[in-house]
Design a protein around this motif. Sequence first.
Motif, PDB file in Angstrom:
ATOM      1  N   VAL A  44       0.833  -1.205   0.000  1.00  0.00           N
ATOM      2  CA  VAL A  44       0.000   0.000   0.000  1.00  0.00           C
ATOM      3  C   VAL A  44       0.866   1.252   0.000  1.00  0.00           C
ATOM      4  O   VAL A  44       0.616   2.215  -0.735  1.00  0.00           O
ATOM      5  CB  VAL A  44      -0.958  -0.019   1.204  1.00  0.00           C
ATOM      6  N   ARG A  45       1.925   1.247   0.804  1.00  0.00           N
ATOM      7  CA  ARG A  45       2.807   2.409   0.880  1.00  0.00           C
ATOM      8  C   ARG A  45       3.605   2.580  -0.413  1.00  0.00           C
ATOM      9  O   ARG A  45       3.787   3.700  -0.902  1.00  0.00           O
ATOM     10  CB  ARG A  45       3.750   2.267   2.067  1.00  0.00           C
ATOM     11  N   LEU A  46       4.102   1.461  -0.953  1.00  0.00           N
ATOM     12  CA  LEU A  46       4.850   1.557  -2.207  1.00  0.00           C
ATOM     13  C   LEU A  46       3.981   2.123  -3.324  1.00  0.00           C
ATOM     14  O   LEU A  46       4.428   2.956  -4.124  1.00  0.00           O
ATOM     15  CB  LEU A  46       5.379   0.175  -2.604  1.00  0.00           C
ATOM     16  N   ALA A  47       2.725   1.661  -3.377  1.00  0.00           N
ATOM     17  CA  ALA A  47       1.810   2.172  -4.403  1.00  0.00           C
ATOM     18  C   ALA A  47       1.534   3.653  -4.203  1.00  0.00           C
ATOM     19  O   ALA A  47       1.562   4.442  -5.162  1.00  0.00           O
ATOM     20  CB  ALA A  47       0.506   1.371  -4.364  1.00  0.00           C
ATOM     21  N   ARG A  48       1.302   4.052  -2.950  1.00  0.00           N
ATOM     22  CA  ARG A  48       1.002   5.460  -2.669  1.00  0.00           C
ATOM     23  C   ARG A  48       2.184   6.343  -3.043  1.00  0.00           C
ATOM     24  O   ARG A  48       2.011   7.423  -3.619  1.00  0.00           O
ATOM     25  CB  ARG A  48       0.651   5.637  -1.195  1.00  0.00           C
ATOM     26  N   ASP A  49       3.385   5.888  -2.713  1.00  0.00           N
ATOM     27  CA  ASP A  49       4.573   6.673  -3.048  1.00  0.00           C
ATOM     28  C   ASP A  49       4.749   6.827  -4.550  1.00  0.00           C
ATOM     29  O   ASP A  49       5.388   7.781  -5.016  1.00  0.00           O
ATOM     30  CB  ASP A  49       5.820   6.018  -2.451  1.00  0.00           C
ATOM     31  N   ALA A  50       4.198   5.857  -5.300  1.00  0.00           N
ATOM     32  CA  ALA A  50       4.281   5.930  -6.765  1.00  0.00           C
ATOM     33  C   ALA A  50       3.063   6.625  -7.374  1.00  0.00           C
ATOM     34  O   ALA A  50       2.926   6.675  -8.601  1.00  0.00           O
ATOM     35  CB  ALA A  50       4.395   4.514  -7.341  1.00  0.00           C
ATOM     36  N   GLY A  51       2.171   7.149  -6.512  1.00  0.00           N
ATOM     37  CA  GLY A  51       1.032   7.922  -7.008  1.00  0.00           C
ATOM     38  C   GLY A  51      -0.242   7.121  -7.222  1.00  0.00           C
ATOM     39  O   GLY A  51      -1.182   7.639  -7.836  1.00  0.00           O
ATOM     40  N   GLU A  52      -0.302   5.895  -6.694  1.00  0.00           N
ATOM     41  CA  GLU A  52      -1.498   5.061  -6.863  1.00  0.00           C
ATOM     42  C   GLU A  52      -2.087   4.725  -5.499  1.00  0.00           C
ATOM     43  O   GLU A  52      -1.430   4.106  -4.665  1.00  0.00           O
ATOM     44  CB  GLU A  52      -1.155   3.765  -7.609  1.00  0.00           C
ATOM     45  N   GLU A  53      -3.325   5.149  -5.264  1.00  0.00           N
ATOM     46  CA  GLU A  53      -3.989   4.890  -3.986  1.00  0.00           C
ATOM     47  C   GLU A  53      -4.716   3.550  -4.052  1.00  0.00           C
ATOM     48  O   GLU A  53      -5.537   3.314  -4.939  1.00  0.00           O
ATOM     49  CB  GLU A  53      -4.992   6.001  -3.673  1.00  0.00           C
ATOM     50  N   LEU A  54      -4.402   2.663  -3.108  1.00  0.00           N
ATOM     51  CA  LEU A  54      -5.041   1.356  -3.035  1.00  0.00           C
ATOM     52  C   LEU A  54      -5.497   1.084  -1.609  1.00  0.00           C
ATOM     53  O   LEU A  54      -4.872   1.544  -0.643  1.00  0.00           O
ATOM     54  CB  LEU A  54      -4.066   0.249  -3.475  1.00  0.00           C
ATOM     55  N   PHE A  55      -6.570   0.305  -1.485  1.00  0.00           N
ATOM     56  CA  PHE A  55      -7.125  -0.063  -0.185  1.00  0.00           C
ATOM     57  C   PHE A  55      -7.143  -1.581  -0.086  1.00  0.00           C
ATOM     58  O   PHE A  55      -7.862  -2.255  -0.836  1.00  0.00           O
ATOM     59  CB  PHE A  55      -8.531   0.519  -0.028  1.00  0.00           C
ATOM     60  N   ALA A  56      -6.331  -2.130   0.811  1.00  0.00           N
ATOM     61  CA  ALA A  56      -6.222  -3.583   0.939  1.00  0.00           C
ATOM     62  C   ALA A  56      -7.539  -4.161   1.442  1.00  0.00           C
ATOM     63  O   ALA A  56      -8.062  -3.728   2.477  1.00  0.00           O
ATOM     64  CB  ALA A  56      -5.083  -3.938   1.888  1.00  0.00           C
ATOM     65  N   VAL A  57      -8.058  -5.160   0.746  1.00  0.00           N
ATOM     66  CA  VAL A  57      -9.321  -5.798   1.111  1.00  0.00           C
ATOM     67  C   VAL A  57      -9.093  -6.905   2.143  1.00  0.00           C
ATOM     68  O   VAL A  57      -9.926  -7.161   3.002  1.00  0.00           O
ATOM     69  CB  VAL A  57     -10.007  -6.363  -0.151  1.00  0.00           C
ATOM     70  N   HIS A  58      -7.955  -7.555   2.087  1.00  0.00           N
ATOM     71  CA  HIS A  58      -7.594  -8.620   3.019  1.00  0.00           C
ATOM     72  C   HIS A  58      -6.072  -8.627   3.101  1.00  0.00           C
ATOM     73  O   HIS A  58      -5.402  -7.789   2.511  1.00  0.00           O
ATOM     74  CB  HIS A  58      -8.131  -9.983   2.552  1.00  0.00           C
ATOM     75  N   ARG A  59      -5.525  -9.566   3.839  1.00  0.00           N
ATOM     76  CA  ARG A  59      -4.071  -9.643   3.968  1.00  0.00           C
ATOM     77  C   ARG A  59      -3.600 -11.082   3.811  1.00  0.00           C
ATOM     78  O   ARG A  59      -4.334 -12.024   4.101  1.00  0.00           O
ATOM     79  CB  ARG A  59      -3.618  -9.136   5.343  1.00  0.00           C
ATOM     80  N   ILE A  60      -2.378 -11.229   3.346  1.00  0.00           N
ATOM     81  CA  ILE A  60      -1.651 -12.482   3.451  1.00  0.00           C
ATOM     82  C   ILE A  60      -0.296 -12.139   4.063  1.00  0.00           C
ATOM     83  O   ILE A  60       0.150 -10.989   4.003  1.00  0.00           O
ATOM     84  CB  ILE A  60      -1.498 -13.214   2.098  1.00  0.00           C
ATOM     85  N   ASP A  61       0.344 -13.115   4.682  1.00  0.00           N
ATOM     86  CA  ASP A  61       1.579 -12.846   5.412  1.00  0.00           C
ATOM     87  C   ASP A  61       2.692 -12.376   4.485  1.00  0.00           C
ATOM     88  O   ASP A  61       2.703 -12.674   3.283  1.00  0.00           O
ATOM     89  CB  ASP A  61       2.043 -14.100   6.149  1.00  0.00           C
TER      90      ASP A  61
END
Length: 260
Positions: A44-61
């Motif tokens: 999520v942070r890498l995407a935001r830093d590259a200008g793309e906002e994403l919202f994680a729906v679930h997680r995996i380890d």
Amino acid sequence: MASGKRTWADIREGAVLYEDDAALLLNKPTGVSVLGERHDTDLVRLARDAGEELFAVHRIDKVTSGAILFAKELRHHGDLTRQFNKRTVGKAYLVLTRSSGLPARGRIDLPLSAGRKGRTRIAAPRDSITEHEGTWSVPASEILSEVKTYPSTTEFATVWTDGEHSLLVARPVTGRRHQIRVHLAWIGHPIEGDPLFDRQSTTRTCLHSWYLAFDAAWADGTRIARHAAPDAAFWAPAGAADPSALLTAADAGLATLLEN
């Protein structure tokens, strides 16, 4: 490449399993987390830093690879997370265990709790776990009463073994933290390379989010289903076995699990 050195463009390229204006389904590499917490970086942070906002729906380890779903807009996030909470999402994992001898079909009904330092564990003494006709469980009288417990169920199909390792298709009926990893380890069939149970391992953790299916409410409820291909490192413990043949066997195993 170390997770801290990866860029969003590096990860995104060739990893998209499905994408439209509302959602992104990505084949996550091992070694990078989905969402912050204690990790140095995350998708999520890498995407935001590259200008793309994403919202994680679930997680995996972090050590798990494979299919991970993001909403591109917050207005779609709630419906997608509800599908996970209501267990209407289809999901299955590929697992290489460091053992053999599992039945063709199995079910692990073992409650989980948080142990020391927050580590997930079975909420009962190990010696109280019993197996009967491919189902592992503990008597209700043995479940720990002094901690909060969470009923947890994993179903699996064994689709290949060479006597040292086994390939499973695992379906987490419930979605608890570290569920598949803890369930398999506590019945004596730990996942190859899992640092929770083998800190000396030199292989990657052989747990892969392989199949994900969800309903796209923004597209008249269309059911979206995708498979995520594991990388070559996942298959390394399987030796000379042909990954394409193993995936064919896994497809058949998944079909049996989805029949129920």
